[in-house]
Design a protein around this motif. Structure first.
Motif, PDB file in Angstrom:
ATOM      1  N   VAL A  66       0.859  -1.183   0.000  1.00 11.32           N
ATOM      2  CA  VAL A  66       0.000   0.000   0.000  1.00 11.32           C
ATOM      3  C   VAL A  66       0.895   1.232   0.000  1.00 11.32           C
ATOM      4  O   VAL A  66       1.791   1.345   0.843  1.00 11.32           O
TER       5      VAL A  66
ATOM      6  N   TYR B   7       1.403   3.119   3.299  1.00  8.58           N
ATOM      7  CA  TYR B   7       2.207   2.577   4.390  1.00  8.58           C
ATOM      8  C   TYR B   7       3.544   3.305   4.539  1.00  8.58           C
ATOM      9  O   TYR B   7       4.209   3.154   5.564  1.00  8.58           O
TER      10      TYR B   7
ATOM     11  N   ASN C 277      -6.038   8.483  -4.246  1.00  6.06           N
ATOM     12  CA  ASN C 277      -6.720   8.064  -3.017  1.00  6.06           C
ATOM     13  C   ASN C 277      -7.912   8.947  -2.692  1.00  6.06           C
ATOM     14  O   ASN C 277      -8.801   8.552  -1.937  1.00  6.06           O
TER      15      ASN C 277
ATOM     16  N   GLN D  50     -13.476   1.965  -0.736  1.00  5.88           N
ATOM     17  CA  GLN D  50     -13.899   1.628   0.612  1.00  5.88           C
ATOM     18  C   GLN D  50     -15.412   1.723   0.796  1.00  5.88           C
ATOM     19  O   GLN D  50     -16.023   2.699   0.380  1.00  5.88           O
TER      20      GLN D  50
ATOM     21  N   ARG E 121     -11.181   2.951  11.323  1.00  5.77           N
ATOM     22  CA  ARG E 121      -9.867   2.661  10.747  1.00  5.77           C
ATOM     23  C   ARG E 121      -9.665   3.478   9.488  1.00  5.77           C
ATOM     24  O   ARG E 121     -10.519   3.557   8.616  1.00  5.77           O
TER      25      ARG E 121
ATOM     26  N   PRO F 116      -7.420   4.308   6.047  1.00  6.51           N
ATOM     27  CA  PRO F 116      -6.541   3.620   5.105  1.00  6.51           C
ATOM     28  C   PRO F 116      -5.371   4.452   4.601  1.00  6.51           C
ATOM     29  O   PRO F 116      -4.448   3.907   4.001  1.00  6.51           O
ATOM     30  N   SER F 117      -5.394   5.772   4.792  1.00  6.56           N
ATOM     31  CA  SER F 117      -4.364   6.630   4.205  1.00  6.56           C
ATOM     32  C   SER F 117      -4.412   7.995   4.877  1.00  6.56           C
ATOM     33  O   SER F 117      -5.314   8.279   5.674  1.00  6.56           O
TER      34      SER F 117
ATOM     35  N   GLY G  77      -7.424   9.630   3.879  1.00  6.37           N
ATOM     36  CA  GLY G  77      -8.515   8.995   4.605  1.00  6.37           C
ATOM     37  C   GLY G  77      -8.674   9.571   6.003  1.00  6.37           C
ATOM     38  O   GLY G  77      -9.788   9.716   6.503  1.00  6.37           O
TER      39      GLY G  77
ATOM     40  N   VAL H 183      -4.054  -3.073   7.564  1.00  3.39           N
ATOM     41  CA  VAL H 183      -5.342  -3.773   7.464  1.00  3.39           C
ATOM     42  C   VAL H 183      -5.354  -5.144   8.146  1.00  3.39           C
ATOM     43  O   VAL H 183      -6.404  -5.560   8.655  1.00  3.39           O
TER      44      VAL H 183
ATOM     45  N   ALA I 224     -14.597   0.332  10.061  1.00  4.16           N
ATOM     46  CA  ALA I 224     -13.416   0.414   9.207  1.00  4.16           C
ATOM     47  C   ALA I 224     -13.828   0.732   7.785  1.00  4.16           C
ATOM     48  O   ALA I 224     -14.881   0.279   7.307  1.00  4.16           O
TER      49      ALA I 224
ATOM     50  N   ILE J  12     -12.856  -0.241   4.387  1.00  2.93           N
ATOM     51  CA  ILE J  12     -12.143  -1.197   3.546  1.00  2.93           C
ATOM     52  C   ILE J  12     -13.097  -1.684   2.468  1.00  2.93           C
ATOM     53  O   ILE J  12     -14.316  -1.611   2.624  1.00  2.93           O
TER      54      ILE J  12
ATOM     55  N   THR K 197      -7.741   2.904  -1.996  1.00  5.19           N
ATOM     56  CA  THR K 197      -6.356   2.727  -1.580  1.00  5.19           C
ATOM     57  C   THR K 197      -5.528   2.436  -2.819  1.00  5.19           C
ATOM     58  O   THR K 197      -5.941   1.647  -3.671  1.00  5.19           O
TER      59      THR K 197
END
Length: 353
Positions: free
Chosen positions: A97, A100, A112, A154, A175, A177-178, A181, A197, A212, A214, A243
């Motif tokens: 990802v 990350y 994103n 998501q 949660r 993701p970025s 986000g 994740v 979350a 996702i 993502t």
């Protein structure tokens, strides 16, 4: 590669922790490439993208290229280390990802944004390809990118609170993701919680998270559809952003290959793989939604009126991203316009519901 890491990889191979993909060669095998990623061998990225991709290359090379695929971080390290591993040659190829490793991919981050991605992995993947040799190129100078892609986007999965309006997310721990986000969740009045994740199921079960963001395809292998009771979708095919992922090869390893083998890898990467991955991710979402409904979960489809405040939060996220790009000396306005234009250019390839 250090002797210690080499020994660890060898041990994994002996114990069967890696998945070896070698077709019976009609010519002598010349190259074995290691592939490392953070999801299980049952996940869509492994079973329906990476593994078939490797098999196609092995077949096209008459067995001269083979692969050893290490899922679930079985070569060691944590998911945020994957980009460093491929850059430094610890792994030949990784799938990770972009978020990350924050700040490393400032240009690709535009995809994103929830105001850019419009709910189809195929459409956004092709849009990314349009920009790879232009404004996105600077992000990937340290590696050889094989594919930059997204998932279908998501949905919001919650354990106890059924989200039917933006008021329902106020104060929830969600949660993220970025980085974008995080901004989106803050604009909604919720509390962002960052984590890779694979940690999401336990966090939901223990109440560390209320929900979350996702895609459904990830919610299946992580068993989130067994933990969450409610799933919220927006009107008009919108998703809560997406993502962006990277399948990349160590630059020196790629350049060391014979020209004809590089050509085979090239022919099975880039746009060709973007199309394949897009179709896979778009197709899996409705299948998992049906599975969630069959389990008795509630899938909530917001109408236009209920979706509008979320879209306003998307606009706030976009404005915040533009401010940050300006601070970095990046022409965010031009990049955002190019990304939206590319998505619009490929919208006719959106799959029919």
């Amino acid at each position: 590669m250090s002797q210690r890491l080499t020994s660890a990889v060898a041990a994994l191979a002996l114990t069967g922790a890696c998945l070896s993909l070698t077709a019976p060669p009609t010519r002598a095998q010349e190259v074995t490439l290691t592939v490392h990623h953070f999801l299980s061998a049952k996940a869509v990225n492994h079973a329906e993208m990476i593994e078939p991709w490797a098999e196609r290359i092995t077949e096209a090379s008459d067995g001269r290229i083979a692969f050893e695929i290490f899922p679930s971080m079985s070569m060691g390290g944590a998911p945020p280390e994957l980009f460093q591993q491929v850059r430094d040659g610890v792994a030949d190829i990784i799938w990770t990802v972009l978020g990350y490793t924050p700040g490393v991919f400032p240009h690709a981050e535009v995809f994103n944004l929830p105001s850019v991605h419009t709910g189809s992995a195929l459409v956004t993947n092709l849009a990314i390809q349009d920009l790879m040799d232009g404004p996105l190129a600077a992000d990937f100078e340290d590696v050889h990118p094989l594919l930059v892609h997204v998932h279908a986007g998501q949905a919001l999965h919650t354990t106890d609170v059924a989200v039917r309006s933006i008021a329902d997310v106020q104060g929830l721990k969600l949660r993220v993701p970025s980085r974008s986000g995080t901004w989106m969740i803050e604009a909604m009045g919720a509390e962002p919680v960052g984590m890779p994740v694979p940690e999401v199921p336990q966090a939901l079960s223990q109440g560390v998270l209320d929900g979350a963001f996702i895609p459904f395809e990830v919610a299946l292998p992580l068993r989130v559809i067994d933990i969450a009771k409610h799933h919220t979708e927006l009107a008009g095919g919108h998703r809560f952003g997406t993502t962006t992922f990277l399948l990349a090869m160590n630059k020196d390893r790629y350049e060391s290959l014979p020209e004809d083998l590089r050509a085979i890898i090239d022919a099975h990467s880039g746009e060709a793989l973007a199309r394949e991955a897009g179709r896979v991710w778009d197709a899996v979402e409705p299948r998992v939604i049906a599975m969630a409904e069959a389990r008795g979960n509630e899938v909530i489809y917001l109408d236009d009126a209920a979706s509008a405040p979320f879209l306003d939060a998307f606009a706030e996220t976009e404005a915040r991203w533009l401010e940050e790009m300006a601070a970095k000396g990046i022409d965010g306005e031009a990049l955002l316009a190019a990304a939206k234009a590319a998505v619009a250019r490929h919208d006719h390839e959106r799959p029919t519901p």
